[in-house]
Scaffold this motif. Structure first.
Motif, PDB file in Angstrom:
ATOM      1  N   ALA A 155       0.840  -1.203   0.000  1.00  0.00           N
ATOM      2  CA  ALA A 155       0.000   0.000   0.000  1.00  0.00           C
ATOM      3  C   ALA A 155       0.876   1.254   0.000  1.00  0.00           C
ATOM      4  O   ALA A 155       0.585   2.218  -0.718  1.00  0.00           O
ATOM      5  CB  ALA A 155      -0.928  -0.002   1.204  1.00  0.00           C
ATOM      6  N   MET A 156       1.964   1.253   0.773  1.00  0.00           N
ATOM      7  CA  MET A 156       2.864   2.410   0.779  1.00  0.00           C
ATOM      8  C   MET A 156       3.492   2.604  -0.589  1.00  0.00           C
ATOM      9  O   MET A 156       3.535   3.712  -1.112  1.00  0.00           O
ATOM     10  CB  MET A 156       3.972   2.229   1.826  1.00  0.00           C
ATOM     11  N   ARG A 157       3.996   1.529  -1.166  1.00  0.00           N
ATOM     12  CA  ARG A 157       4.692   1.629  -2.454  1.00  0.00           C
ATOM     13  C   ARG A 157       3.767   2.053  -3.585  1.00  0.00           C
ATOM     14  O   ARG A 157       4.188   2.739  -4.510  1.00  0.00           O
ATOM     15  CB  ARG A 157       5.353   0.298  -2.779  1.00  0.00           C
ATOM     16  N   SER A 158       2.498   1.655  -3.515  1.00  0.00           N
ATOM     17  CA  SER A 158       1.559   1.972  -4.595  1.00  0.00           C
ATOM     18  C   SER A 158       0.806   3.280  -4.363  1.00  0.00           C
ATOM     19  O   SER A 158       0.091   3.744  -5.247  1.00  0.00           O
ATOM     20  CB  SER A 158       0.558   0.828  -4.763  1.00  0.00           C
ATOM     21  N   GLY A 159       0.950   3.874  -3.177  1.00  0.00           N
ATOM     22  CA  GLY A 159       0.234   5.109  -2.880  1.00  0.00           C
ATOM     23  C   GLY A 159      -1.206   4.883  -2.469  1.00  0.00           C
ATOM     24  O   GLY A 159      -2.008   5.817  -2.460  1.00  0.00           O
ATOM     25  N   ASN A 160      -1.547   3.665  -2.106  1.00  0.00           N
ATOM     26  CA  ASN A 160      -2.918   3.318  -1.729  1.00  0.00           C
ATOM     27  C   ASN A 160      -3.096   3.457  -0.214  1.00  0.00           C
ATOM     28  O   ASN A 160      -3.243   2.472   0.503  1.00  0.00           O
ATOM     29  CB  ASN A 160      -3.220   1.884  -2.188  1.00  0.00           C
ATOM     30  N   PHE A 161      -3.071   4.710   0.281  1.00  0.00           N
ATOM     31  CA  PHE A 161      -3.213   4.954   1.714  1.00  0.00           C
ATOM     32  C   PHE A 161      -3.699   6.378   1.949  1.00  0.00           C
ATOM     33  O   PHE A 161      -3.583   7.236   1.087  1.00  0.00           O
ATOM     34  CB  PHE A 161      -1.879   4.737   2.440  1.00  0.00           C
ATOM     35  N   ASP A 162      -4.255   6.591   3.129  1.00  0.00           N
ATOM     36  CA  ASP A 162      -4.628   7.944   3.553  1.00  0.00           C
ATOM     37  C   ASP A 162      -3.513   8.563   4.381  1.00  0.00           C
ATOM     38  O   ASP A 162      -3.253   9.752   4.306  1.00  0.00           O
ATOM     39  CB  ASP A 162      -5.918   7.919   4.365  1.00  0.00           C
ATOM     40  N   ALA A 163      -2.877   7.758   5.208  1.00  0.00           N
ATOM     41  CA  ALA A 163      -1.763   8.211   6.041  1.00  0.00           C
ATOM     42  C   ALA A 163      -0.853   7.012   6.311  1.00  0.00           C
ATOM     43  O   ALA A 163      -1.314   5.875   6.362  1.00  0.00           O
ATOM     44  CB  ALA A 163      -2.268   8.779   7.355  1.00  0.00           C
ATOM     45  N   VAL A 222      14.159  11.442  -5.411  1.00  0.00           N
ATOM     46  CA  VAL A 222      15.488  11.493  -4.814  1.00  0.00           C
ATOM     47  C   VAL A 222      15.673  10.344  -3.829  1.00  0.00           C
ATOM     48  O   VAL A 222      16.724   9.723  -3.776  1.00  0.00           O
ATOM     49  CB  VAL A 222      15.713  12.839  -4.087  1.00  0.00           C
ATOM     50  N   TYR A 223      14.644  10.056  -3.051  1.00  0.00           N
ATOM     51  CA  TYR A 223      14.708   9.007  -2.033  1.00  0.00           C
ATOM     52  C   TYR A 223      13.522   8.071  -2.244  1.00  0.00           C
ATOM     53  O   TYR A 223      12.386   8.405  -1.921  1.00  0.00           O
ATOM     54  CB  TYR A 223      14.687   9.627  -0.632  1.00  0.00           C
ATOM     55  N   ALA A 224      13.792   6.892  -2.779  1.00  0.00           N
ATOM     56  CA  ALA A 224      12.735   5.962  -3.185  1.00  0.00           C
ATOM     57  C   ALA A 224      11.858   5.494  -2.031  1.00  0.00           C
ATOM     58  O   ALA A 224      10.710   5.113  -2.240  1.00  0.00           O
ATOM     59  CB  ALA A 224      13.341   4.759  -3.897  1.00  0.00           C
ATOM     60  N   ASN A 229      10.549   7.300   0.215  1.00  0.00           N
ATOM     61  CA  ASN A 229       9.581   8.309   0.606  1.00  0.00           C
ATOM     62  C   ASN A 229       8.321   8.045  -0.198  1.00  0.00           C
ATOM     63  O   ASN A 229       8.320   8.135  -1.423  1.00  0.00           O
ATOM     64  CB  ASN A 229      10.087   9.719   0.316  1.00  0.00           C
ATOM     65  N   TYR A 230       7.253   7.747   0.497  1.00  0.00           N
ATOM     66  CA  TYR A 230       6.007   7.388  -0.173  1.00  0.00           C
ATOM     67  C   TYR A 230       5.002   8.541  -0.191  1.00  0.00           C
ATOM     68  O   TYR A 230       3.815   8.337  -0.354  1.00  0.00           O
ATOM     69  CB  TYR A 230       5.405   6.155   0.503  1.00  0.00           C
ATOM     70  N   GLY A 231       5.488   9.779  -0.021  1.00  0.00           N
ATOM     71  CA  GLY A 231       4.610  10.935  -0.017  1.00  0.00           C
ATOM     72  C   GLY A 231       4.077  11.321  -1.381  1.00  0.00           C
ATOM     73  O   GLY A 231       3.169  12.116  -1.491  1.00  0.00           O
ATOM     74  N   ASN A 232       4.666  10.785  -2.437  1.00  0.00           N
ATOM     75  CA  ASN A 232       4.213  11.059  -3.810  1.00  0.00           C
ATOM     76  C   ASN A 232       4.136  12.547  -4.119  1.00  0.00           C
ATOM     77  O   ASN A 232       3.143  13.046  -4.618  1.00  0.00           O
ATOM     78  CB  ASN A 232       2.868  10.381  -4.074  1.00  0.00           C
ATOM     79  N   PHE A 233       5.206  13.278  -3.815  1.00  0.00           N
ATOM     80  CA  PHE A 233       5.278  14.683  -4.154  1.00  0.00           C
ATOM     81  C   PHE A 233       6.629  14.967  -4.789  1.00  0.00           C
ATOM     82  O   PHE A 233       7.575  14.210  -4.627  1.00  0.00           O
ATOM     83  CB  PHE A 233       5.100  15.570  -2.905  1.00  0.00           C
ATOM     84  N   GLU A 234       6.687  16.023  -5.539  1.00  0.00           N
ATOM     85  CA  GLU A 234       7.941  16.512  -6.110  1.00  0.00           C
ATOM     86  C   GLU A 234       8.122  17.945  -5.652  1.00  0.00           C
ATOM     87  O   GLU A 234       7.150  18.702  -5.572  1.00  0.00           O
ATOM     88  CB  GLU A 234       7.922  16.437  -7.636  1.00  0.00           C
TER      89      GLU A 234
END
Length: 104
Positions: A10-18, A42-44, A46-51
């Protein structure tokens, strides 16, 4: 609460709320300790999905500074940007070890 495998997926795919995750290094090293808060390009891990190009520029400048006093000031600039200006993530006490060891 989910088992470890589905949690990591879920973290790796972005399937989470927090997500709650740690920032544990084997040594106190300011330039490594801040990586968790960098964009995922830059840091793989980090699952925040932002640039954030400005954050990357601040990190690169801090990373390449060879004078410890100047690097410390750049770390504080990066901290302020990450925690106050943008706040892509919520931080859990990252600087405690630096002061305890006298390294930063």
């Amino acid at each position: 609460m989910v088992p470890t495998g589905p949690y990591l997926e879920a973290m790796r795919s972005g399937n989470f709320d927090a997500v709650l995750t740690g920032n544990c290094q084997s040594v106190v090293n300011a330039t490594l300790d801040v990586q968790r808060y960098l964009p995922s390009s830059v840091y793989a891990a980090n699952y925040g999905n932002f640039e954030d190009p400005e954050e990357i520029d601040l990190y690169d400048e801090m990373l390449r500074e060879t004078d410890p006093a100047k690097q410390r000031a750049l770390i504080r600039d990066l901290e302020k940007y990450v925690l106050d200006t943008e706040a892509h993530e919520i931080f859990l006490l990252w600087i405690t070890g630096w002061f305890r060891t006298g390294r930063m």
